[in-house]
Scaffold this active site. Sequence first.
Site, PDB file in Angstrom:
ATOM      1  N   ASP A   7      29.475 -26.432  10.058  1.00 56.16           N
ATOM      2  CA  ASP A   7      30.857 -26.087  10.320  1.00 56.16           C
ATOM      3  C   ASP A   7      31.035 -24.620   9.969  1.00 56.16           C
ATOM      4  O   ASP A   7      30.050 -23.910   9.701  1.00 56.16           O
ATOM      5  CB  ASP A   7      31.824 -27.014   9.557  1.00 56.16           C
ATOM      6  CG  ASP A   7      31.816 -26.796   8.061  1.00 56.16           C
ATOM      7  OD1 ASP A   7      31.047 -25.950   7.552  1.00 56.16           O
ATOM      8  OD2 ASP A   7      32.602 -27.474   7.373  1.00 56.16           O
ATOM      9  N   CYS A  64      27.558 -27.551   5.545  1.00 52.44           N
ATOM     10  CA  CYS A  64      28.988 -27.297   5.456  1.00 52.44           C
ATOM     11  C   CYS A  64      29.251 -26.702   4.080  1.00 52.44           C
ATOM     12  O   CYS A  64      28.326 -26.231   3.428  1.00 52.44           O
ATOM     13  CB  CYS A  64      29.796 -28.568   5.714  1.00 52.44           C
ATOM     14  SG  CYS A  64      29.563 -29.916   4.541  1.00 52.44           S
ATOM     15  N   THR A  66      30.052 -28.164   1.198  1.00 53.87           N
ATOM     16  CA  THR A  66      29.416 -28.935   0.123  1.00 53.87           C
ATOM     17  C   THR A  66      28.223 -29.754   0.588  1.00 53.87           C
ATOM     18  O   THR A  66      27.428 -30.194  -0.232  1.00 53.87           O
ATOM     19  CB  THR A  66      30.409 -29.917  -0.513  1.00 53.87           C
ATOM     20  OG1 THR A  66      30.799 -30.876   0.470  1.00 53.87           O
ATOM     21  CG2 THR A  66      31.620 -29.202  -1.087  1.00 53.87           C
ATOM     22  N   HIS A  97      10.692 -41.144  -0.811  1.00 53.49           N
ATOM     23  CA  HIS A  97      11.202 -42.476  -1.152  1.00 53.49           C
ATOM     24  C   HIS A  97      12.162 -43.061  -0.120  1.00 53.49           C
ATOM     25  O   HIS A  97      12.169 -44.272   0.094  1.00 53.49           O
ATOM     26  CB  HIS A  97      11.928 -42.445  -2.503  1.00 53.49           C
ATOM     27  CG  HIS A  97      11.034 -42.075  -3.638  1.00 53.49           C
ATOM     28  ND1 HIS A  97      11.446 -42.141  -4.941  1.00 53.49           N
ATOM     29  CD2 HIS A  97       9.760 -41.624  -3.679  1.00 53.49           C
ATOM     30  CE1 HIS A  97      10.466 -41.756  -5.739  1.00 53.49           C
ATOM     31  NE2 HIS A  97       9.434 -41.433  -4.986  1.00 53.49           N
ATOM     32  N   HIS A 133       9.229 -48.797  -0.951  1.00 54.72           N
ATOM     33  CA  HIS A 133      10.159 -47.888  -0.303  1.00 54.72           C
ATOM     34  C   HIS A 133      10.504 -48.383   1.107  1.00 54.72           C
ATOM     35  O   HIS A 133      11.655 -48.294   1.531  1.00 54.72           O
ATOM     36  CB  HIS A 133       9.607 -46.471  -0.275  1.00 54.72           C
ATOM     37  CG  HIS A 133       9.408 -45.892  -1.630  1.00 54.72           C
ATOM     38  ND1 HIS A 133      10.390 -45.883  -2.605  1.00 54.72           N
ATOM     39  CD2 HIS A 133       8.336 -45.305  -2.200  1.00 54.72           C
ATOM     40  CE1 HIS A 133       9.930 -45.315  -3.698  1.00 54.72           C
ATOM     41  NE2 HIS A 133       8.676 -44.961  -3.478  1.00 54.72           N
TER      42      HIS A 133
END
Length: 142
Positions: A7, A64, A66, A97, A133
């Site tokens: 963004d 973005c 965060t 994992h 996993h």
Amino acid sequence: MIALGNDHGGYALKQEVIKYLEAQGIEYKDYGCCSEASCDYPVYAKAVAEAVAAGTCEKGILICGTGIGMSIAANKVPGIRAAVCHDCFSAQATREHNNANILAMGARVIGPGLAVKIVDIFLNTAFSEDERHIRRIQMLEG
């Protein structure tokens, strides 16, 4: 091929990631956005996630402010395992994992030097293929 999306808050950091990809000879497709003008991150997260889920691109990178909003939006697409990573260990562990197929980062959280290291680790770490996993990923998808 790597799918890229951002963004307005992630535009500048995406340019640094592009420099890294080009220096490494890694092909990418940029799904936008293409400026720092305000935009809606779910549009770009969805485009990248759909490209990865369809197999058009092997992995994705979303940026973005965060990384959180982008990861939430991407994880709505079936088959996507997007992980927010702001450190090298998390980038390695989520590939080994979780077999994460999209990396999300926050441009307001980390700088370009660390971001490029995280991208490098994410793109170059293989899934462990350990049974435990695989079982856990199947539980996530079920």
